[in-house]
Design a protein around this motif. Structure first.
Motif, short mmCIF file in Angstrom:
data_model
loop_
_atom_site.label_atom_id
_atom_site.label_comp_id
_atom_site.label_asym_id
_atom_site.label_seq_id
_atom_site.Cartn_x
_atom_site.Cartn_y
_atom_site.Cartn_z
N THR A 184 36.56 -5.09 8.73
CA THR A 184 37.96 -4.97 8.32
C THR A 184 38.28 -6.00 7.24
O THR A 184 38.97 -5.69 6.26
N ASP A 190 39.48 2.25 7.61
CA ASP A 190 39.06 1.34 8.67
C ASP A 190 38.93 2.09 9.98
O ASP A 190 39.91 2.59 10.52
N GLU A 191 37.70 2.20 10.47
CA GLU A 191 37.40 2.84 11.76
C GLU A 191 38.05 4.23 11.91
O GLU A 191 38.72 4.50 12.91
N GLN A 213 43.38 1.06 10.45
CA GLN A 213 43.01 1.50 11.78
C GLN A 213 44.25 2.06 12.46
O GLN A 213 45.35 1.54 12.28
#
Ligand SMILES: Nc1ncnc2c1ncn2[C@@H]1O[C@H](COP(=O)(O)OP(=O)(O)O)[C@@H](O)[C@H]1O
Ligand SMILES: [Mg+2]
Lengths: 268, 286
Positions: A58, A175-176, A93
């Motif tokens: 991140t 992010d993810e 995220q």
């Protein structure tokens, strides 16, 4: 220091790379979280950034965007990023947003236009058209008037992808994006991202899932505070690299390998 | 006050200048608080808002004793305390809510101390703590209009930025918005809203004017803009109901009756609304 690259010749190609990161370092208080990370991504590539929790994935995305104080340089198509630039979009995220905020899917996607529009300008017809077009790209336009909170995790992830697309970026940092959703949904999202990269968008995403990597990505970047390896999945995913990235336990324990493999086959 | 017949009961209180001014002031403040409240509730700033109201107390007391504008006195102390909180958390490992608890209670205590040096301070303490919108002068009305209008204009001008920051601060930052500046601006707007409302509803109850309309709306609506619209309508209803209540029931402070009206609406909606978002169809775009 040599710059790792998806294809060795890319560093010497005439056109500047879509994304050029050099000696990027981030310190939180006295802890070095990113240690001189350098790499280049070609236009239209789909790159997976993998590493264990706390590896700095991140942080790497935030440092590329300039959201966290960092040393080193980041060039997008050979130029530094300006404030309110539309060229790089970020998909946070999913749990980083305020889920008590009431909004429709379309409201959320139009928010992707906020930075581009600039001060004192309201989103207009064109912005709503771009938002609908972005929703169509992720096959979500039929849900435009639904409450964002009523959607499933995978649908929400696609809405946030659409919001990033509404910004009309060249590069997307995610992010993810495949965490916290079931395996079929992960496949749907990865195929969407694959389609986007085919239209020329450059995509970087972080993940700690290992079971999709081989087929879906053009390149993998193994990160554990420093860059362990970067290149095509088949070349990168050697036992030595995986061990250096994730630590001894994961590689040496056959049971965890099996878990990963089982996950991979179970839902396909 | 007494009346006969519905129309007569509506008209009678409005024959008095103070009641007319009180109604206008309460409606303006109710609407303003509801707009700011939508952001305050969704960013979970209610505690800071309540604390700011209490911290402004010594300023209000000093202004009242010296015959200055109490909103101005309150604003100075509220903002100074907010800056003090920032200073403490930067200099030490004291957490934000602890620093707020320490400083703001301390300021409130200072206000009571200063006031108690006066003779017969109990009555005045009541006036300041509970507010009295019936005492609003036409000069106060102009201040409420001017300052309230400026706050609403700022919110309107920065609406899309404030909305994105409220929903997704990381994305706001990634899109290049100065989220730190916007955060402090919102705190300032809240502080100013609080102090210009103190005269009407008092220090203790002002937080309810800000929080309750948005809290009620979020039981029902599905879009952020609807929280604001609902809150403004509820603010106007509560102000009107509250003013009439204290006109007909002797001695009821306006702050108390207005906030009671808000609370009653909140409880009613809580009981009626089967689940969050259930009535949202009403607010969906055609
Ligand atoms: N704002 C911050 N302040 C201090 N430390 C942080 C901050 N953000 C992340 N860290 C630390 O930096 C390390 C890397 O975090 P992160 O980039 O979130 O890792 P990942 O995304 O790979 O799980 C972690 O040890 C985390 O605790
Ligand atoms: Mg992370």
């Amino acid at each position: 220091m040599a710059i790792a690259s998806a294809s060795p010749s890319a560093a010497y190609a005439t056109a500047p790379a879509a994304l050029h990161v050099e000696h990027l370092s981030v310190k939180y208080e006295d802890r070095l979280v990113l240690d001189a990370v350098s790499f280049e991504v070609e236009s239209g590539a789909l790159v997976g950034i993998i590493g264990p929790n706390g590896a700095g994935k991140t942080t790497l995305l935030k440092a590329i965007l300039g959201l966290t104080p960092a040393s080193g340089s980041v060039l997008v198509s050979g130029r530094a990023l300006r404030q309110r630039s539309r060229r790089v979009a970020y998909v946070p995220q999913i749990n980083a947003v305020n889920w008590r905020f009431p909004a429709t899917v379309l409201d959320v996607v139009v928010m992707g236009r906020t930075g581009v529009l600039g001060w004192l300008r309201w989103p207009g017809k064109r912005d709503r058209e771009l938002a609908h077009a972005a929703l169509e790209q992720v096959h979500m336009d039929h849900l435009a008037q639904r409450s964002i909170a009523d959607l499933s995790g995978g649908q929400q992830q696609r809405v946030f992808l659409a919001r990033a697309l509404a910004q009309e970026p060249d590069i997307l940092l995610l992010d993810e994006p495949i965490s916290g959703v079931d395996v079929p949904t992960q496949e749907v999202i990865l195929h969407l991202l694959r389609d986007l990269s085919a239209t020329g968008k450059t995509l970087l995403l972080t993940t700690h899932h290992l079971q999709h990597l081989e087929h879906h990505f053009d390149a993998l970047l193994c990160l554990n505070h420093r860059l362990i390896a970067y290149g095509p999945p088949s070349k990168v995913m050697t036992p030595a690299v995986v061990e250096a990235t994730f630590g001894r336990s994961l590689v040496l324990s056959p049971s965890s390998e099996q878990i990963i493999l089982e996950c991979g086959h179970h839902d396909l | 006050m007494t009346c006969s017949g519905v129309w007569n009961c509506i008209v009678v209180p409005l024959q008095f200048g103070p009641t007319q001014r009180a109604l206008i002031a309460a409606i303006l403040i109710g609407a303003l608080c509801a707009v700011i409240g939508a952001f305050v509730v969704l960013q979970e700033l209610s505690f800071i808002g309540d604390a700011l109201a209490h911290a402004s107390f010594p300023g209000v007391v000093i202004a009242a004793l010296l015959g200055f504008n109490i909103a101005l006195g309150g604003a100075i102390f509220g903002v100074a305390t907010a800056l003090g909180v920032g200073w403490i958390t930067r200099r030490s490992k004291v957490s934000l809510d602890t620093a707020i608890g320490v400083l703001f209670a301390g300021m409130f205590a200072l206000g009571i101390f200063l006031l108690s040096l006066q003779q017969n301070y109990i009555k005045e303490l009541f006036g300041l703590l509970l507010g009295d919108v019936l005492a609003v002068q036409s000069g106060d009305l102009w201040i409420i209009c001017g300052v309230g209008g400026a706050i609403l204009l700022l919110v309107l001008a920065l609406y899309k930025e404030l909305v994105l920051m409220t929903f997704d601060p990381t994305a706001a930052q990634a899109q290049g918005l100065p989220t730190g500046v916007l955060h402090y601006l919102l705190l300032c707007l809240m502080a100013v809203t609080v102090v210009i409302s103190i005269q009407s509803v008092g220090i203790v109850l002002v937080v309810a004017m800000i929080v309750t309309p948005a809290a009620t709306a979020s039981l029902v609506v599905r879009r952020f803009a609807s929280i604001i619209v609902w809150g403004v309508v509820q603010g106007i209803i509560a102000a009107t109901a509250g003013i009439y209540m204290s006109a007909y029931i002797d001695g009821v402070p306006t702050g108390s009756s207005i906030v009671l009206a808000h609370t009653a609406m909140f409880l009613l909606v809580l009981l009626v609304s089967p689940r969050p978002g259930a009535l949202g169809g009403l607010f969906r775009r055609a």
